[in-house]
Design a protein around this motif. Sequence first.
Motif, PDB file in Angstrom:
ATOM      1  N   MET A 111       0.850  -1.195   0.000  1.00  0.00           N
ATOM      2  CA  MET A 111       0.000   0.000   0.000  1.00  0.00           C
ATOM      3  C   MET A 111       0.886   1.244   0.000  1.00  0.00           C
ATOM      4  O   MET A 111       1.983   1.251   0.578  1.00  0.00           O
ATOM      5  CB  MET A 111      -0.899  -0.017   1.238  1.00  0.00           C
ATOM      6  N   ARG A 112       0.392   2.292  -0.669  1.00  0.00           N
ATOM      7  CA  ARG A 112       1.098   3.567  -0.607  1.00  0.00           C
ATOM      8  C   ARG A 112       0.104   4.700  -0.370  1.00  0.00           C
ATOM      9  O   ARG A 112      -1.080   4.591  -0.710  1.00  0.00           O
ATOM     10  CB  ARG A 112       1.898   3.813  -1.886  1.00  0.00           C
ATOM     11  N   LEU A 113       0.606   5.795   0.220  1.00  0.00           N
ATOM     12  CA  LEU A 113      -0.221   6.932   0.625  1.00  0.00           C
ATOM     13  C   LEU A 113      -0.049   8.046  -0.388  1.00  0.00           C
ATOM     14  O   LEU A 113       1.084   8.462  -0.681  1.00  0.00           O
ATOM     15  CB  LEU A 113       0.201   7.397   2.025  1.00  0.00           C
ATOM     16  N   VAL A 114      -1.153   8.543  -0.938  1.00  0.00           N
ATOM     17  CA  VAL A 114      -1.132   9.602  -1.955  1.00  0.00           C
ATOM     18  C   VAL A 114      -1.942  10.797  -1.444  1.00  0.00           C
ATOM     19  O   VAL A 114      -3.092  10.644  -1.030  1.00  0.00           O
ATOM     20  CB  VAL A 114      -1.712   9.103  -3.293  1.00  0.00           C
ATOM     21  N   LYS A 115      -1.322  11.975  -1.475  1.00  0.00           N
ATOM     22  CA  LYS A 115      -2.003  13.196  -1.033  1.00  0.00           C
ATOM     23  C   LYS A 115      -2.759  13.809  -2.207  1.00  0.00           C
ATOM     24  O   LYS A 115      -2.185  14.031  -3.294  1.00  0.00           O
ATOM     25  CB  LYS A 115      -0.989  14.193  -0.491  1.00  0.00           C
ATOM     26  N   THR A 116      -4.042  14.098  -2.013  1.00  0.00           N
ATOM     27  CA  THR A 116      -4.899  14.652  -3.069  1.00  0.00           C
ATOM     28  C   THR A 116      -5.742  15.784  -2.511  1.00  0.00           C
ATOM     29  O   THR A 116      -5.656  16.131  -1.328  1.00  0.00           O
ATOM     30  CB  THR A 116      -5.823  13.565  -3.656  1.00  0.00           C
ATOM     31  N   GLN A 117      -6.558  16.340  -3.397  1.00  0.00           N
ATOM     32  CA  GLN A 117      -7.513  17.378  -3.024  1.00  0.00           C
ATOM     33  C   GLN A 117      -8.925  16.837  -3.258  1.00  0.00           C
ATOM     34  O   GLN A 117      -9.173  16.147  -4.251  1.00  0.00           O
ATOM     35  CB  GLN A 117      -7.315  18.652  -3.860  1.00  0.00           C
ATOM     36  N   GLY A 118      -9.867  17.194  -2.376  1.00  0.00           N
ATOM     37  CA  GLY A 118     -11.232  16.714  -2.518  1.00  0.00           C
ATOM     38  C   GLY A 118     -12.172  17.458  -1.590  1.00  0.00           C
ATOM     39  O   GLY A 118     -11.722  18.230  -0.722  1.00  0.00           O
ATOM     40  N   PRO A 119     -13.466  17.266  -1.750  1.00  0.00           N
ATOM     41  CA  PRO A 119     -14.447  17.958  -0.893  1.00  0.00           C
ATOM     42  C   PRO A 119     -14.424  17.407   0.523  1.00  0.00           C
ATOM     43  O   PRO A 119     -14.114  16.237   0.757  1.00  0.00           O
ATOM     44  CB  PRO A 119     -15.785  17.670  -1.582  1.00  0.00           C
ATOM     45  N   ASN A 120     -14.774  18.300   1.469  1.00  0.00           N
ATOM     46  CA  ASN A 120     -14.864  17.851   2.863  1.00  0.00           C
ATOM     47  C   ASN A 120     -16.059  16.941   3.094  1.00  0.00           C
ATOM     48  O   ASN A 120     -16.053  16.120   4.009  1.00  0.00           O
ATOM     49  CB  ASN A 120     -14.958  19.066   3.799  1.00  0.00           C
ATOM     50  N   GLU A 121     -17.081  17.111   2.277  1.00  0.00           N
ATOM     51  CA  GLU A 121     -18.308  16.330   2.444  1.00  0.00           C
ATOM     52  C   GLU A 121     -18.872  15.993   1.074  1.00  0.00           C
ATOM     53  O   GLU A 121     -18.905  16.859   0.179  1.00  0.00           O
ATOM     54  CB  GLU A 121     -19.334  17.122   3.258  1.00  0.00           C
ATOM     55  N   ILE A 122     -19.299  14.785   0.900  1.00  0.00           N
ATOM     56  CA  ILE A 122     -19.908  14.331  -0.360  1.00  0.00           C
ATOM     57  C   ILE A 122     -21.413  14.210  -0.148  1.00  0.00           C
ATOM     58  O   ILE A 122     -21.867  13.446   0.708  1.00  0.00           O
ATOM     59  CB  ILE A 122     -19.320  12.990  -0.821  1.00  0.00           C
ATOM     60  N   THR A 123     -22.168  14.989  -0.910  1.00  0.00           N
ATOM     61  CA  THR A 123     -23.626  14.980  -0.797  1.00  0.00           C
ATOM     62  C   THR A 123     -24.205  13.992  -1.802  1.00  0.00           C
ATOM     63  O   THR A 123     -23.819  14.007  -2.985  1.00  0.00           O
ATOM     64  CB  THR A 123     -24.202  16.385  -1.067  1.00  0.00           C
TER      65      THR A 123
END
Length: 346
Positions: free
Chosen positions: A81-93
Amino acid sequence: PQYELEIDNNLAMQKGVSIGKAMENLDILIGSTYEQGFIKFNRFFKVYVQADPKFRRMPSDVLNLFVKNDQGEMVPYSAFMRLVKTQGPNEITRYNMYNSASIQGLPAKGFTTADAIQAVHEVAEQLPKGYDVAWEGLSYDEAHRGNESIYIFMIVLAFVYFVLAAQYESFIIPLAVVFSLPVGIFGSFLLLELMGLENNIYAQIGLIMLVGLLGKNAVLIVEFAVQKHHEGDTILEAAIEGAKVRFRPILMTSFAFIAGLIPLIIATGAGAIGNRTLGAAALGGMLFGTIFGVLVVPGLYYIFGSMAEGRKLINHEEDNSLSGSLVEQIDTYPTQAEIEQTNHKD
């Protein structure tokens, strides 16, 4: 910012690690799980299983945790497993299990909610394939029910008409009452427009209530005019007499009702818009219907009364009812004293 865990399935299979068990183990180490409880010192204590805080302080500490493979050996998560830093919403509606974006808005001044819903539908037709629009709350009911209030209003008018047709025993004279209602309805929409209010559910409730109130005023005039016409007056004389006699009672009851609506018109605070809309719809219609109704209803009765003259709901129907003739015969029947007096004279 977010972190994603990317799992290499081939490496996990080589290490003999089950992905399901690895995720379940990671959920326990990071998120904790309740196992059991025990009682001590007369108190109940819950036991949670979780990794020590020093082993889950940083996001990268996830890769230093271990999971047991099918051989009973401890394998680090960093091995597959590897850890990848990304951008995304705080909450998914989500809505109906689909990813969604919530949009809230109000119709612009001079437009109704129906106009706003229609505009959204027109824009939705231009959306790319795979996108759609759904409604929630009051907009959901309004979008799916459409112009249901129009049908309700027509049912109310039909009900009033058939009740009056049974009362007057005519299909023509009740039209004098029905055709007097548009005057009051015009007054309702005029006052709503002057006050900058929209035609919403509150205004429609006021219109339905207005049908009964204005119909009651028209019935007062038409009912008296019908009685005077049966007594021998001409249709014109009966219409004028009905308007004269019923003018004062109509003004008294109508203006008393209008005075009771003033607190709704000047309402403030929570729910003020709904109160003002309901009050404006009822007050405007009642005011116009009262002022112009006493002039319009006699004219309508003269028109429809002239059309109904000489026509009967049932062919060859007697003007006097059977019960009325029986009562008249009983009233004219001589009493016992009159019979004895007549016999004595003979």
